[in-house]
Design a protein around this motif. Structure first.
Motif, PDB file in Angstrom:
ATOM      1  N   THR A 143       0.833  -1.206   0.000  1.00 33.27           N
ATOM      2  CA  THR A 143       0.000   0.000   0.000  1.00 33.27           C
ATOM      3  C   THR A 143       0.865   1.252   0.000  1.00 33.27           C
ATOM      4  OG1 THR A 143      -0.160  -0.036   2.430  1.00 33.27           O
ATOM      5  CG2 THR A 143      -1.917  -1.138   1.176  1.00 33.27           C
ATOM      6  N   ARG A 185       0.598   5.965  -0.883  1.00 32.43           N
ATOM      7  CA  ARG A 185      -0.258   7.146  -1.013  1.00 32.43           C
ATOM      8  C   ARG A 185       0.026   7.928  -2.289  1.00 32.43           C
ATOM      9  NH1 ARG A 185      -3.179   7.769   3.568  1.00 32.43           N
ATOM     10  NH2 ARG A 185      -2.388   6.766   5.445  1.00 32.43           N
ATOM     11  N   ASN A 215      -0.834   9.022  -5.948  1.00 39.00           N
ATOM     12  CA  ASN A 215      -2.099   9.109  -6.671  1.00 39.00           C
ATOM     13  C   ASN A 215      -1.958  10.022  -7.881  1.00 39.00           C
ATOM     14  OD1 ASN A 215      -2.082  11.716  -5.623  1.00 39.00           O
ATOM     15  ND2 ASN A 215      -3.415  11.183  -3.907  1.00 39.00           N
ATOM     16  N   THR A 241       2.636  13.574   0.091  1.00 42.70           N
ATOM     17  CA  THR A 241       1.367  13.177  -0.472  1.00 42.70           C
ATOM     18  C   THR A 241       0.419  12.770   0.644  1.00 42.70           C
ATOM     19  OG1 THR A 241       2.498  12.386  -2.434  1.00 42.70           O
ATOM     20  CG2 THR A 241       0.257  11.572  -2.061  1.00 42.70           C
ATOM     21  N   THR A 242      -0.770  13.339   0.669  1.00 44.46           N
ATOM     22  CA  THR A 242      -1.720  13.069   1.739  1.00 44.46           C
ATOM     23  C   THR A 242      -2.954  12.352   1.208  1.00 44.46           C
ATOM     24  OG1 THR A 242      -2.699  15.256   1.434  1.00 44.46           O
ATOM     25  CG2 THR A 242      -0.955  15.042   3.087  1.00 44.46           C
ATOM     26  N   GLY A 243      -2.842  11.742   0.037  1.00 46.09           N
ATOM     27  CA  GLY A 243      -3.973  11.047  -0.561  1.00 46.09           C
ATOM     28  C   GLY A 243      -4.341   9.799   0.224  1.00 46.09           C
ATOM     29  N   THR A 244      -5.428   9.187  -0.161  1.00 46.69           N
ATOM     30  CA  THR A 244      -5.885   7.984   0.512  1.00 46.69           C
ATOM     31  C   THR A 244      -4.962   6.817   0.199  1.00 46.69           C
ATOM     32  OG1 THR A 244      -7.344   7.500  -1.342  1.00 46.69           O
ATOM     33  CG2 THR A 244      -8.282   8.745   0.498  1.00 46.69           C
ATOM     34  N   LEU A 245      -4.958   5.848   1.089  1.00 46.12           N
ATOM     35  CA  LEU A 245      -4.114   4.681   0.922  1.00 46.12           C
ATOM     36  C   LEU A 245      -4.574   3.871  -0.282  1.00 46.12           C
ATOM     37  CD1 LEU A 245      -1.728   3.850   2.689  1.00 46.12           C
ATOM     38  CD2 LEU A 245      -3.238   2.199   3.813  1.00 46.12           C
ATOM     39  N   SER A 246      -3.623   3.485  -1.128  1.00 42.22           N
ATOM     40  CA  SER A 246      -3.946   2.785  -2.369  1.00 42.22           C
ATOM     41  C   SER A 246      -3.175   1.475  -2.450  1.00 42.22           C
ATOM     42  CB  SER A 246      -3.590   3.658  -3.577  1.00 42.22           C
ATOM     43  OG  SER A 246      -3.698   2.925  -4.780  1.00 42.22           O
ATOM     44  N   LYS A 247      -3.783   0.483  -3.084  1.00 40.04           N
ATOM     45  CA  LYS A 247      -3.121  -0.777  -3.375  1.00 40.04           C
ATOM     46  C   LYS A 247      -2.759  -0.895  -4.846  1.00 40.04           C
ATOM     47  CE  LYS A 247      -5.128  -3.580   0.337  1.00 40.04           C
ATOM     48  NZ  LYS A 247      -5.897  -4.816   0.661  1.00 40.04           N
TER      49      LYS A 247
END
Length: 356
Positions: free
Chosen positions: A174, A176, A178, A239-245
């Motif tokens: 995971t 962040r 994006n 980067t403060t984006g949502t956690l991504s897989k």
């Protein structure tokens, strides 16, 4: 030229220009065993509990019982030196100076050749649970291959120098990164390089041949003052984006940069500047990226922000390979030294213990 280690077993292995593989005890720093048999330099290696596989500029790969030092099998097929290899439980990939990748399927007893790169293939890594393969080449591109279809499905074009390594994220990783990162990258002025980019976008193809591995006989076995603040500041935004897989690839090139790519779209979402010469090797985990360079340094980067946290100096030659664990970094160099950088050792202790 290459290194891998296992903290739990206190074992480290290195391959060298001197044609040998050396096995070391990490706890004591003592040499355990020397494996000889290759007739030219050893450029790649990987080991697990049971076996060691090495790749050499003598055009061959060798499979060893590293516990005893016995060479079990020699694999022939490449028409140029073997620069890279990676195996999983079912198959092995190798990259060569002959511009091809070979997939060795041991259960089926056949070898598939993937063609598409136009220069040396410096790095090969399986990903997506072995269904895909990522390769990096001197043709300045990274390629994503479908192993079952034996075709190239995506070309990552953005480096302007030879790509020495490309490491895909593992299943479940995971982060962040994006689309905001990609937009930020597009707004930055392009760095000027001395070497033009050459794109090769033709689809790859493959051919299949059977292979009969032959048996070989038993073988006896301080931060850097010149860091560019202007370049580093362009990657310092957290980067403060949502956690991504979403799967990513991190690559290092002789254009002095490290790039992070979205595997699904082929878009470069971040570029890290800091090395003043080419990047030869890298490794990363959930917290950091570690890179080694021709500029004689190892750099430790914060994975989330892209900031260079440390520049590890001490080698007297280009740092050719680097490996990473939860407790230490190990680097190898043209100066003939292997250095162990341990997170838990104080500076005074490290003075006498970093070099094997």
């Amino acid at each position: 030229m290459c290194v891998q280690f296992c903290d739990s077993n206190a074992v480290m292995m290195t391959g060298s220009y001197d044609k040998t593989v050396r096995i070391w005890c990490l706890d004591t720093g003592k040499l355990v065993r020397v494996l000889t048999g290759h007739s030219r330099c050893v450029r790649a290696l990987q080991f697990d509990e049971a076996k060691l596989v090495t790749g050499s500029m003598d055009h061959t790969l060798k499979i060893w019982n590293w516990q005893t030092g016995q060479c079990i099998r020699t694999l022939e097929g490449h028409t140029g030196g073997v620069l890279s290899l990676h195996f999983n439980s079912r198959m092995m990939a190798s990259g060569s100076t002959d511009h091809t990748i070979r997939i060795w399927n041991f259960s089926a007893g056949e070898c598939c050749t993937l063609a598409g790169h136009t220069e040396w293939v410096n790095s090969v890594r399986f990903c997506q649970e072995g269904t895909m393969l990522v390769s990096a080449s001197d043709d300045s591109t990274i390629r994503l291959w479908d192993v079952q279809l034996r075709t190239c499905i995506r070309v990552f074009d953005g480096h302007v120098g030879q790509v020495q390594i490309a490491v895909p994220s593992h299943h479940g990783f995971t982060h962040r990164f994006n689309e905001e990162d990609a937009l930020f990258q597009q707004q930055q002025p392009q760095q000027q390089h001395h070497q033009p980019s050459t794109s090769y976008l033709a689809a790859g193809h493959s051919s299949i041949s059977s292979f009969q591995p032959g048996c070989a006989s038993d073988s006896s076995a301080s931060r850097r003052n010149s860091l560019s603040k202007a370049k580093t500041s362009s990657t310092a935004t957290v980067t403060t984006g949502t956690l991504s897989k979403c799967p990513i690839i991190i690559s290092g090139s002789l254009d002095n940069t490290i790039k992070i790519w979205d595997m699904n779209t082929g878009r470069c979402i971040r570029t890290l500047f800091g090395h003043v010469e080419g990047v030869w090797s890298l490794a990363y985990d959930t917290l950091r990226i570690v890179s080694s360079s021709h500029d004689k340094t190892v750099r430790v980067w914060d994975l989330g922000s892209g900031k260079c946290m440390y520049a590890l100096e001490g080698h007297n030659g280009p740092v050719t390979s680097v490996a990473l664990s939860d407790t230490k970094i190990i680097s190898t160099s043209d100066d003939g030294d292997i250095k162990v950088w341990d997170y838990g050792i104080s500076p005074t202790e490290a003075t006498s213990t970093t070099a094997l």
